[in-house]
Design an enzyme around this catalytic site. Structure first.
Site, PDB file in Angstrom:
ATOM      1  N   HIS A  93       0.821  -1.219   0.000  1.00 45.25           N
ATOM      2  CA  HIS A  93       0.000   0.000   0.000  1.00 45.25           C
ATOM      3  C   HIS A  93       0.850   1.262   0.000  1.00 45.25           C
ATOM      4  O   HIS A  93       0.319   2.361  -0.127  1.00 45.25           O
ATOM      5  CB  HIS A  93      -0.928   0.004   1.217  1.00 45.25           C
ATOM      6  CG  HIS A  93      -1.956  -1.085   1.173  1.00 45.25           C
ATOM      7  ND1 HIS A  93      -2.920  -1.164   0.194  1.00 45.25           N
ATOM      8  CD2 HIS A  93      -2.170  -2.157   1.976  1.00 45.25           C
ATOM      9  CE1 HIS A  93      -3.675  -2.236   0.405  1.00 45.25           C
ATOM     10  NE2 HIS A  93      -3.241  -2.864   1.472  1.00 45.25           N
ATOM     11  N   ARG A 151       7.424  -5.519   2.870  1.00 46.44           N
ATOM     12  CA  ARG A 151       6.076  -6.060   2.689  1.00 46.44           C
ATOM     13  C   ARG A 151       5.791  -5.990   1.181  1.00 46.44           C
ATOM     14  O   ARG A 151       5.713  -4.914   0.593  1.00 46.44           O
ATOM     15  CB  ARG A 151       5.047  -5.240   3.484  1.00 46.44           C
ATOM     16  CG  ARG A 151       3.750  -6.057   3.738  1.00 46.44           C
ATOM     17  CD  ARG A 151       2.541  -5.686   2.945  1.00 46.44           C
ATOM     18  NE  ARG A 151       1.982  -4.401   3.181  1.00 46.44           N
ATOM     19  CZ  ARG A 151       0.892  -4.139   3.922  1.00 46.44           C
ATOM     20  NH1 ARG A 151       0.255  -5.094   4.536  1.00 46.44           N
ATOM     21  NH2 ARG A 151       0.435  -2.917   4.028  1.00 46.44           N
ATOM     22  N   GLU A 192      -4.999 -12.394   7.234  1.00 45.77           N
ATOM     23  CA  GLU A 192      -5.921 -11.252   7.202  1.00 45.77           C
ATOM     24  C   GLU A 192      -7.235 -11.570   6.492  1.00 45.77           C
ATOM     25  O   GLU A 192      -7.916 -10.652   6.042  1.00 45.77           O
ATOM     26  CB  GLU A 192      -5.244 -10.013   6.604  1.00 45.77           C
ATOM     27  CG  GLU A 192      -4.476 -10.216   5.323  1.00 45.77           C
ATOM     28  CD  GLU A 192      -3.754  -8.954   4.827  1.00 45.77           C
ATOM     29  OE1 GLU A 192      -3.866  -7.882   5.455  1.00 45.77           O
ATOM     30  OE2 GLU A 192      -3.072  -9.052   3.799  1.00 45.77           O
ATOM     31  N   ASP A 229      -7.670  -5.546   7.507  1.00 39.41           N
ATOM     32  CA  ASP A 229      -8.313  -6.501   6.595  1.00 39.41           C
ATOM     33  C   ASP A 229      -8.983  -7.642   7.352  1.00 39.41           C
ATOM     34  O   ASP A 229     -10.094  -8.054   7.008  1.00 39.41           O
ATOM     35  CB  ASP A 229      -7.284  -7.065   5.609  1.00 39.41           C
ATOM     36  CG  ASP A 229      -7.089  -6.140   4.417  1.00 39.41           C
ATOM     37  OD1 ASP A 229      -8.096  -5.652   3.885  1.00 39.41           O
ATOM     38  OD2 ASP A 229      -5.936  -5.898   4.045  1.00 39.41           O
TER      39      ASP A 229
HETATM   40  C1  3PY Z   1      -4.032  -4.627   7.540  1.00 46.69           C
HETATM   41  O1  3PY Z   1      -4.294  -4.175   8.669  1.00 46.69           O
HETATM   42  O2  3PY Z   1      -4.857  -5.194   6.815  1.00 46.69           O
HETATM   43  C2  3PY Z   1      -2.681  -4.490   7.030  1.00 46.69           C
HETATM   44  O3  3PY Z   1      -2.391  -4.997   5.968  1.00 46.69           O
HETATM   45  C3  3PY Z   1      -1.704  -3.710   7.824  1.00 46.69           C
HETATM   46  O4  3PY Z   1      -0.816  -3.056   7.003  1.00 46.69           O
HETATM   47 MG    MG Z   2      -4.007  -5.766   4.842  1.00 45.37          MG
END
Ligand code: 3PY
Ligand code: MG
Length: 266
Positions: A49, A74, A153, A179
């Site tokens: 992101h 990441r 996530e 997420d």
């Molecule tokens: C999330 O909280 O989904 C993340 O990917 C944190 O960067």
């Molecule tokens: Mg995320």
């Protein structure tokens, strides 16, 4: 420059104290280096992101190493080959988003670990000097030194957690609380510290420990990182470059204007 920054991440994860890491979204090595010169244990570069690209991340890894710290990258969703190139560029670890099954975990490990754990292709261009090792020694050490961290996530990832943790080349997991909470709330809201998320998080810590691995967590500020470390997360990120800059700017401007004469138009 430290000769052996890459190994500092794996070594820190076996020590008692939790690791607190900076989170960088700006494609500017000086920003990553400035944070590395604070007391963070490592710097995470966000290529999912954040605004970083391969060249920016490669340069930031060197700048962070100048400050004597290891870097974790990441990667964008599914871009395991980019993760592999960034390991060659000197990253000490990879956080991979949306790893939802044993097969996803196996593919991730294939790109980030040398045989017999995976199929990472040989070409340790910048990582050799940053690991302090020559080629043959790096080959022998890399699989243990390089951290492969699967993001949990989604509901599918929670369901497959034991399968993911059973993949030998996966060293730990990282919860993306926004997420994961959106998934647990069926898309209604993001509640990254809500009840459902925290219940799932406690279970992830428990299962991860049972597999002899570690859990890590995206954290929103220092107090949040302290609380998550107390819940057993071994690696916690702290805020981000952008949020820290905005917070400091707001605080300083509020102080400057607190006693300034007259009112300023907005
Ligand atoms: C999330 O909280 O989904 C993340 O990917 C944190 O960067
Ligand atoms: Mg995320």
């Amino acid at each position: 420059m430290s000769d052996a920054v890459v190994g500092m991440l794996a070594a820190g994860l076996t020590a008692e104290a939790p690791l607190f890491c900076a989170w960088v979204v700006m494609n500017e090595p000086a920003v990553a280096e400035a944070l590395a010169r604070e007391a963070f244990d490592a710097v995470v570069l966000d290529l999912q992101h954040g605004m970083l690209d391969f060249v920016g991340a490669s340069r930031a890894i060197l700048s962070v190493a100048l400050a004597g710290k290891p870097t974790i990258v990441r990667a964008p969703v599914g871009e395991f080959s980019l993760a592999s190139r960034l390991l060659d560029a000197g990253a000490a670890g990879v956080i991979a988003p949306m790893v939802n099954s044993r097969e996803d975990a196996r593919r991730l490990a294939a790109f980030t670990k040398f045989p017999p754990l995976g199929e990472r292709s040989w070409g340790p261009r910048a990582v050799l000097p940053l690991s302090g090792l020559e080629g043959p020694a790096y080959l022998g050490a890399a699989n243990a030194m390089t951290q492969t961290i699967a993001m949990i996530e989604t509901r599918a990832a929670l369901d497959a957690l034991d399968d993911i943790l059973e993949v030998e080349g996966v060293d730990g997991v990282f919860i993306g609380p926004s997420d994961l909470s959106i998934a647990l709330n069926d898309g209604r809201s993001a509640e990254p510290r809500g009840e459902a998320l925290m219940k799932a998080a406690a279970w992830v810590v428990e299962r991860t420990k049972a597999h002899g691995k570690y859990a890590s967590m995206f954290c929103f500020d220092g107090a949040d990182a302290r609380d998550m470390a107390a819940k057993g997360f071994r690696l916690c990120t702290v805020s981000s470059d952008q949020i820290l800059l905005r917070g400091a700017a707001r605080a300083e401007l509020a102080a400057a204007r607190a006693s300034a004469p007259g009112k300023r138009a907005k």
